[in-house]
Design an enzyme around this catalytic site. Structure first.
Site, mmCIF file in Angstrom:
data_model
loop_
_atom_site.group_PDB
_atom_site.id
_atom_site.type_symbol
_atom_site.label_atom_id
_atom_site.label_comp_id
_atom_site.label_asym_id
_atom_site.label_seq_id
_atom_site.Cartn_x
_atom_site.Cartn_y
_atom_site.Cartn_z
ATOM 1 N N GLY A 232 0.826 -1.203 0.000
ATOM 2 C CA GLY A 232 0.000 0.000 0.000
ATOM 3 C C GLY A 232 0.860 1.251 0.000
ATOM 4 O O GLY A 232 2.007 1.262 -0.456
ATOM 5 N N GLY A 233 0.293 2.287 0.566
ATOM 6 C CA GLY A 233 0.983 3.581 0.604
ATOM 7 C C GLY A 233 2.304 3.506 1.338
ATOM 8 O O GLY A 233 3.167 4.376 1.164
ATOM 9 N N GLY B 281 21.689 12.949 -31.206
ATOM 10 C CA GLY B 281 21.242 13.581 -29.958
ATOM 11 C C GLY B 281 21.821 12.881 -28.747
ATOM 12 O O GLY B 281 22.087 13.499 -27.708
ATOM 13 N N ALA B 282 22.050 11.586 -28.890
ATOM 14 C CA ALA B 282 22.585 10.836 -27.755
ATOM 15 C C ALA B 282 23.994 11.322 -27.420
ATOM 16 O O ALA B 282 24.378 11.388 -26.254
ATOM 17 C CB ALA B 282 22.568 9.347 -28.063
#
Ligand code: HXC
Length: 510
Positions: free
Chosen positions: A171-172, A406-407
């Site tokens: 859970g949380g 771009g890499a």
């Protein structure tokens, strides 16, 4: 009460507190193949250094007859101690007390540790093994989580925060570890999920075991939630000690220096032949890392997740460095969404804690395709450039082979603020590989003509000299010199002063 009696009373209370949920529950914990909270802390810290605080804190719940069942210390063992003589703060959920569930009293104990750690500039190590919110306390328990999350966030980037998951974490409750810097899990003994298999079955009709859903292997290889996986609790606890040996205690400290007898000028001729001349043939970048760093020791982080990028700590001339390396042996070292997330978060961790960054680059580009585009490779890939640009620690880049498109730019290029950019003579710094470029530029040429054009492109573009002519590469080095050259660059940048303009915080693409 006589003084002696007072002392006896104290001893008895102490013993009762140390029994946690009682001998039966301690036995049950051992039967389940798990250590108790106190055994874990004992193993984690230097012998005899643990100082326990809040040993007599009890819960204050009166619902469901809880007021008749109070255990001194409640469900958390907390305090401080040393790792290799250095101060750390620690808390461990005690599963023998209401399944280690979080009462408001437990939460207050944890927050006290977090606050003390922040005030005194030392890391917090959290050992999780808990059934989550204490059901009997309702919203008070939930509020306890909020207080913990608040402290996790405020301390982020100021002191290292390390989590071990040694049992359930559901859970949380998962969000406290998720807010920390590193998560360790034990194989087949620990689980993290926002909702367990039963809820999953009800909502999505998927049938899945808890191991498949949120076991150590799943989080180490698929989700990227966990950074380390151990085969036993001992392995995890020793892993935490080791990780801490690379880190400063807080963001104002330099990293610890560990003396080494490894010669700073050591050359390795094997490096001259590790990288295949053919750009399409893979090799293992970890061989290069291990050849170069002190005593050949590389402490890899997230070794099973997004293996196309390798991250981890090592030392050069005794000082910690963070290494980011493309891995040609996996997906040709291409950058994809997971690799971008993995690298960017690590770069930011290093920058928070004054750890210089070494980037080893051999990257053909970003991974093409609908899956990547539709899941936001643009947004995720942008994280790498953001993290590198924002980082003010010394940044040293070495181009091993491919540095395309771009890499090339995002992997700590000169113009994105790298301090020293090195390259091997065999590197190819270009918009793309020769075949790709010729197929676009000379689509209608004959095969023979294309072959000639590819050769021409290779001579003119697939090398580091164009970039070196323009000053984008500071120095071209022989592979065998790598260790000495990296150490020289680190030495030169040791007193680097740079800060970004004042701002509340940037708006990193998330
Ligand atoms: C109170 C709890 C408890 C809880 C377990 N116990 N979880 N008591 N609150 N949340 C108690 C059990 O009653 C039992 O008490 C003892 O701890 C050990 O539990 P077992 O079930 O016997 O152990 P085991 O079989 O190992 O199973 C462990 C478990 C299971 C998987 C954790 O207990 C379980 O599913 N618990 C509930 C988990 C849960 O749903 N928690 C709430 C999640 S929501 P006795 O006296 O019999 O020994 C949440 C919200 C957080 O946490 C939100 C944050 C923002």
């Amino acid at each position: 009460m006589e003084k002696e009696q007072t002392y006896q009373d104290f001893e008895q209370r102490n013993k009762a507190a140390e029994l946690g949920g009682g001998s039966d529950k301690l036995q049950k914990q051992h039967d389940a193949g798990k250590m108790t909270a106190r055994e874990r802390i004992e193993m984690l810290l230097d012998k005899g250094t643990f100082v326990e605080i809040d040993k007599f804190v009890t819960h204050r719940c009166t619902n469901f007859g809880m007021d008749k069942h109070k255990i001194p210390g409640d469900g958390v063992v907390s305090g401080y101690g040393k790792i290799d003589g250095r101060q750390v703060f620690v808390y461990a959920y005690d599963f023998t007390v209401y399944g280690g569930s979080l009462s408001s009293a437990n939460a207050a104990k944890i927050v006290k540790i977090q606050t003390m750690a922040l005030k005194n500039g030392a890391p917090v190590i959290a050992l999780n093994d808990s059934g989550g919110a204490r059901i009997q306390e309702g919203v008070e328990s939930l509020t306890g989580y909020a207080n913990i999350f608040f402290q996790n966030t405020i301390a982020s980037g100021v002191i290292p925060q390390i989590s071990a998951i040694l049992g359930p974490c559901a859970g949380g409750a998962c969000y406290s570890p998720a807010l920390t810097d590193f998560i360790f899990m034990v194989n087949e003994k620990s689980h993290m999920f926002v909702t367990g298999p039963d809820v999953v079955k009800t909502v999505t009709h998927e049938v899945v075991t808890k191991e498949e859903l949120g076991g150590a292997y799943t989080h180490s290889s698929k989700s990227g939630v966990a950074h380390f996986m151990g085969n036993s609790e001992e392995e995890v606890l020793m892993g935490i000690r080791e990780l801490f040996s690379f880190l400063p205690s807080n963001n104002m400290e330099d990293t610890p220096s560990v003396p080494t007898s490894d010669d700073i000028h050591r050359e390795d001729e094997r490096l001259d032949t590790i990288i295949p001349a053919d750009p399409n043939v893979p090799y293992d970048v970890k061989e290069i890392i291990e050849s170069v760093v002190d005593d050949h020791y590389f402490f890899e982080i997230m070794p099973h997740f997004a293996q196309n990028v390798v991250i981890g700590f090592a030392r050069l001339a005794g000082r910690t460095v963070g290494i980011v390396a493309n891995q040609p042996a996996f997906l040709a070292g291409v950058l994809d969404i997971d690799a971008s997330d993995k690298a960017a978060r690590f770069i930011r961790f290093c920058d928070c804690f004054n750890i210089p960054l070494i980037t080893l680059e051999d990257v053909p580009g970003f991974l093409p395709g609908c899956t990547q585009e539709h899941n936001g490779i643009i947004r995720h890939g942008a994280k790498i450039v953001y993290a590198y640009v924002e980082a003010t620690v010394p940044k040293i880049t070495l181009i091993l082979r491919k540095a395309y498109g771009g890499a090339y730019i995002v992997m700590s290029s000169k113009q994105t603020g790298s301090d020293v950019n090195l390259s091997y003579p065999s590197a190819e710094i270009a918009v793309m590989g020769a075949e790709g470029a010729v197929n676009i530029l000379y689509r209608n040429m004959s095969e023979e003509e294309k072959k000639k054009a590819i050769e021409e492109y290779r001579t003119n573009f697939a090398n580091p000299y164009k970039a070196a002519e323009l000053g984008y590469i500071d120095e071209i080095i022989l592979p065998r010199q790598t260790r000495a050259k990296l150490i020289q660059a680190l030495d030169m940048t040791h007193n680097k002063i740079r800060s970004n303009p004042p701002k509340k915080h940037g708006n990193m693409p998330l």
